[in-house]
Design a protein around this motif. Sequence first.
Motif, PDB file in Angstrom:
ATOM      1  N   ALA A  46      -1.839  -3.093   4.153  1.00  0.00           N
ATOM      2  CA  ALA A  46      -0.698  -3.981   4.394  1.00  0.00           C
ATOM      3  C   ALA A  46       0.604  -3.191   4.502  1.00  0.00           C
ATOM      4  O   ALA A  46       1.418  -3.431   5.403  1.00  0.00           O
ATOM      5  CB  ALA A  46      -0.599  -5.018   3.280  1.00  0.00           C
ATOM      6  N   LEU A  47       0.802  -2.251   3.604  1.00  0.00           N
ATOM      7  CA  LEU A  47       2.030  -1.456   3.630  1.00  0.00           C
ATOM      8  C   LEU A  47       2.078  -0.561   4.866  1.00  0.00           C
ATOM      9  O   LEU A  47       3.136  -0.398   5.481  1.00  0.00           O
ATOM     10  CB  LEU A  47       2.134  -0.620   2.359  1.00  0.00           C
ATOM     11  N   GLU A  48       0.941   0.004   5.249  1.00  0.00           N
ATOM     12  CA  GLU A  48       0.914   0.872   6.426  1.00  0.00           C
ATOM     13  C   GLU A  48       1.209   0.077   7.697  1.00  0.00           C
ATOM     14  O   GLU A  48       1.973   0.536   8.560  1.00  0.00           O
ATOM     15  CB  GLU A  48      -0.448   1.563   6.527  1.00  0.00           C
ATOM     16  N   VAL A  49       0.608  -1.097   7.813  1.00  0.00           N
ATOM     17  CA  VAL A  49       0.849  -1.934   8.991  1.00  0.00           C
ATOM     18  C   VAL A  49       2.297  -2.388   9.028  1.00  0.00           C
ATOM     19  O   VAL A  49       2.963  -2.338  10.071  1.00  0.00           O
ATOM     20  CB  VAL A  49      -0.111  -3.146   8.991  1.00  0.00           C
ATOM     21  N   TRP A  50       2.808  -2.838   7.887  1.00  0.00           N
ATOM     22  CA  TRP A  50       4.196  -3.288   7.819  1.00  0.00           C
ATOM     23  C   TRP A  50       5.172  -2.151   8.130  1.00  0.00           C
ATOM     24  O   TRP A  50       6.152  -2.343   8.855  1.00  0.00           O
ATOM     25  CB  TRP A  50       4.467  -3.848   6.426  1.00  0.00           C
ATOM     26  N   ALA A  51       4.897  -0.964   7.605  1.00  0.00           N
ATOM     27  CA  ALA A  51       5.815   0.170   7.785  1.00  0.00           C
ATOM     28  C   ALA A  51       5.948   0.572   9.248  1.00  0.00           C
ATOM     29  O   ALA A  51       6.979   1.117   9.653  1.00  0.00           O
ATOM     30  CB  ALA A  51       5.339   1.364   6.963  1.00  0.00           C
ATOM     31  N   ALA A  52       4.926   0.299  10.035  1.00  0.00           N
ATOM     32  CA  ALA A  52       4.957   0.667  11.453  1.00  0.00           C
ATOM     33  C   ALA A  52       5.753  -0.330  12.291  1.00  0.00           C
ATOM     34  O   ALA A  52       5.941  -0.124  13.492  1.00  0.00           O
ATOM     35  CB  ALA A  52       3.543   0.769  11.998  1.00  0.00           C
ATOM     36  N   THR A  53       6.238  -1.391  11.648  1.00  0.00           N
ATOM     37  CA  THR A  53       7.005  -2.423  12.355  1.00  0.00           C
ATOM     38  C   THR A  53       8.415  -2.525  11.764  1.00  0.00           C
ATOM     39  O   THR A  53       8.762  -1.806  10.826  1.00  0.00           O
ATOM     40  CB  THR A  53       6.320  -3.792  12.220  1.00  0.00           C
ATOM     41  N   ASP A  54       9.174  -3.450  12.312  1.00  0.00           N
ATOM     42  CA  ASP A  54      10.489  -3.755  11.751  1.00  0.00           C
ATOM     43  C   ASP A  54      10.471  -5.110  11.049  1.00  0.00           C
ATOM     44  O   ASP A  54      11.506  -5.776  10.915  1.00  0.00           O
ATOM     45  CB  ASP A  54      11.554  -3.751  12.859  1.00  0.00           C
ATOM     46  N   ALA A  55       9.289  -5.520  10.601  1.00  0.00           N
ATOM     47  CA  ALA A  55       9.144  -6.807   9.916  1.00  0.00           C
ATOM     48  C   ALA A  55       9.973  -6.819   8.634  1.00  0.00           C
ATOM     49  O   ALA A  55      10.220  -5.772   8.030  1.00  0.00           O
ATOM     50  CB  ALA A  55       7.671  -7.062   9.598  1.00  0.00           C
ATOM     51  N   PRO A  56      10.398  -7.994   8.190  1.00  0.00           N
ATOM     52  CA  PRO A  56      11.237  -8.086   6.992  1.00  0.00           C
ATOM     53  C   PRO A  56      10.459  -7.799   5.710  1.00  0.00           C
ATOM     54  O   PRO A  56       9.229  -7.729   5.722  1.00  0.00           O
ATOM     55  CB  PRO A  56      11.725  -9.537   7.029  1.00  0.00           C
ATOM     56  N   VAL A  57      11.190  -7.659   4.613  1.00  0.00           N
ATOM     57  CA  VAL A  57      10.549  -7.396   3.327  1.00  0.00           C
ATOM     58  C   VAL A  57      10.068  -8.676   2.664  1.00  0.00           C
ATOM     59  O   VAL A  57       9.357  -8.631   1.656  1.00  0.00           O
ATOM     60  CB  VAL A  57      11.502  -6.645   2.370  1.00  0.00           C
ATOM     61  N   ALA A  58      10.464  -9.823   3.211  1.00  0.00           N
ATOM     62  CA  ALA A  58      10.027 -11.118   2.672  1.00  0.00           C
ATOM     63  C   ALA A  58       9.705 -12.062   3.818  1.00  0.00           C
ATOM     64  O   ALA A  58      10.204 -11.902   4.924  1.00  0.00           O
ATOM     65  CB  ALA A  58      11.118 -11.716   1.782  1.00  0.00           C
ATOM     66  N   GLY A  59       8.826 -13.037   3.533  1.00  0.00           N
ATOM     67  CA  GLY A  59       8.475 -14.012   4.552  1.00  0.00           C
ATOM     68  C   GLY A  59       7.348 -13.543   5.447  1.00  0.00           C
ATOM     69  O   GLY A  59       6.627 -12.587   5.130  1.00  0.00           O
ATOM     70  N   PRO A  60       7.170 -14.185   6.598  1.00  0.00           N
ATOM     71  CA  PRO A  60       6.076 -13.829   7.512  1.00  0.00           C
ATOM     72  C   PRO A  60       6.138 -12.361   7.920  1.00  0.00           C
ATOM     73  O   PRO A  60       7.191 -11.842   8.269  1.00  0.00           O
ATOM     74  CB  PRO A  60       6.337 -14.751   8.719  1.00  0.00           C
ATOM     75  N   GLY A  61       4.985 -11.701   7.856  1.00  0.00           N
ATOM     76  CA  GLY A  61       4.920 -10.304   8.232  1.00  0.00           C
ATOM     77  C   GLY A  61       5.339  -9.338   7.148  1.00  0.00           C
ATOM     78  O   GLY A  61       5.297  -8.119   7.341  1.00  0.00           O
ATOM     79  N   SER A  62       5.750  -9.852   5.995  1.00  0.00           N
ATOM     80  CA  SER A  62       6.199  -9.003   4.892  1.00  0.00           C
ATOM     81  C   SER A  62       5.011  -8.339   4.205  1.00  0.00           C
ATOM     82  O   SER A  62       3.861  -8.755   4.379  1.00  0.00           O
ATOM     83  CB  SER A  62       6.966  -9.835   3.867  1.00  0.00           C
ATOM     84  N   PRO A  63       5.266  -7.316   3.388  1.00  0.00           N
ATOM     85  CA  PRO A  63       4.161  -6.675   2.664  1.00  0.00           C
ATOM     86  C   PRO A  63       3.369  -7.645   1.800  1.00  0.00           C
ATOM     87  O   PRO A  63       2.131  -7.581   1.763  1.00  0.00           O
ATOM     88  CB  PRO A  63       4.878  -5.617   1.810  1.00  0.00           C
ATOM     89  N   ALA A  64       4.054  -8.547   1.095  1.00  0.00           N
ATOM     90  CA  ALA A  64       3.347  -9.476   0.217  1.00  0.00           C
ATOM     91  C   ALA A  64       2.418 -10.394   1.007  1.00  0.00           C
ATOM     92  O   ALA A  64       1.247 -10.575   0.650  1.00  0.00           O
ATOM     93  CB  ALA A  64       4.351 -10.306  -0.586  1.00  0.00           C
ATOM     94  N   GLU A  65       2.936 -10.972   2.080  1.00  0.00           N
ATOM     95  CA  GLU A  65       2.125 -11.886   2.877  1.00  0.00           C
ATOM     96  C   GLU A  65       0.961 -11.157   3.545  1.00  0.00           C
ATOM     97  O   GLU A  65      -0.166 -11.667   3.586  1.00  0.00           O
ATOM     98  CB  GLU A  65       2.988 -12.573   3.929  1.00  0.00           C
ATOM     99  N   THR A  66       1.221  -9.970   4.062  1.00  0.00           N
ATOM    100  CA  THR A  66       0.165  -9.213   4.730  1.00  0.00           C
ATOM    101  C   THR A  66      -0.880  -8.737   3.735  1.00  0.00           C
ATOM    102  O   THR A  66      -2.086  -8.736   4.028  1.00  0.00           O
ATOM    103  CB  THR A  66       0.765  -8.006   5.480  1.00  0.00           C
ATOM    104  N   ALA A  67      -0.442  -8.341   2.541  1.00  0.00           N
ATOM    105  CA  ALA A  67      -1.396  -7.878   1.521  1.00  0.00           C
ATOM    106  C   ALA A  67      -2.328  -8.996   1.090  1.00  0.00           C
ATOM    107  O   ALA A  67      -3.540  -8.780   0.916  1.00  0.00           O
ATOM    108  CB  ALA A  67      -0.634  -7.323   0.325  1.00  0.00           C
ATOM    109  N   VAL A  68      -1.788 -10.188   0.918  1.00  0.00           N
ATOM    110  CA  VAL A  68      -2.639 -11.326   0.525  1.00  0.00           C
ATOM    111  C   VAL A  68      -3.629 -11.646   1.642  1.00  0.00           C
ATOM    112  O   VAL A  68      -4.808 -11.943   1.374  1.00  0.00           O
ATOM    113  CB  VAL A  68      -1.770 -12.542   0.176  1.00  0.00           C
ATOM    114  N   ARG A  69      -3.183 -11.576   2.869  1.00  0.00           N
ATOM    115  CA  ARG A  69      -4.098 -11.809   4.001  1.00  0.00           C
ATOM    116  C   ARG A  69      -5.229 -10.783   3.997  1.00  0.00           C
ATOM    117  O   ARG A  69      -6.406 -11.134   4.150  1.00  0.00           O
ATOM    118  CB  ARG A  69      -3.320 -11.733   5.307  1.00  0.00           C
ATOM    119  N   CYS A  70      -4.878  -9.525   3.813  1.00  0.00           N
ATOM    120  CA  CYS A  70      -5.899  -8.470   3.761  1.00  0.00           C
ATOM    121  C   CYS A  70      -6.837  -8.685   2.583  1.00  0.00           C
ATOM    122  O   CYS A  70      -8.057  -8.529   2.692  1.00  0.00           O
ATOM    123  CB  CYS A  70      -5.230  -7.099   3.627  1.00  0.00           C
TER     124      CYS A  70
END
Length: 217
Positions: free
Chosen positions: A179-203
């Motif tokens: 989740a952190l690696e995918v998020w870091a490669a984007t400009d997604a925000p730190v909260a909300g859709p696409g954030s590390p927390a949301e992506t980590a839970v999905r993973c």
Amino acid sequence: MNSPRPYSPVPGPGQSLTERRKAATQLDIARAACALFAEHGPDATTAEDIARRAGVALRTFYRYFRSKQDAVAPLLAGGGDEWRALLAAEEPGVALGPAIERAVRGALSLPGGEEGLEWTRGLLRAAEEDPALRAVWFRVNQESEDRLVPVLGRLAGEGADPLDVRLLAAAATDAIRVALEVWAATDAPVAGPGSPAETAVRCLRTLTASMPLVTGA
């Protein structure tokens, strides 16, 4: 790995004042290394530069770290410390799936954590071109996984299959790492859709969907 506020190691129980001071010095050096890597890149940053920015002698730097890349390990490891502490606060017998999700969301969504997450994003981007920095990242994640096993084992109870515990620890750690690696490669925000927390839970849900300790099967 590897905390919002920004990332900082969680003091261990019974830690002495000397040990706390050492941990604080290590974190100061880690922050200095991260800042310099962001400003100049790992290649253009030396151990001397990091020591100078942290306000310590070069010999102090090498007392704690083997290389300039190794200096960021406390910063990367802090996230794992945070979420394992949250998970360890749960009571044995708790439903593991929801408990892990609570801990992950909590650690990646702590108030004031934006700076720590942005530091992590910068380090992971720098690691794409620096094998030594990538090695530190993978080592931190492996250490976090190893420390997660006894936490999950206690929550799962004595009758839990050690293999199931080990697999769940691996899946949970990898969910956060990916989740952190995918998020870091984007400009997604730190909260909300696409954030590390949301992506980590999905993973996490994808990786643990058929695991007995999560499904109760």
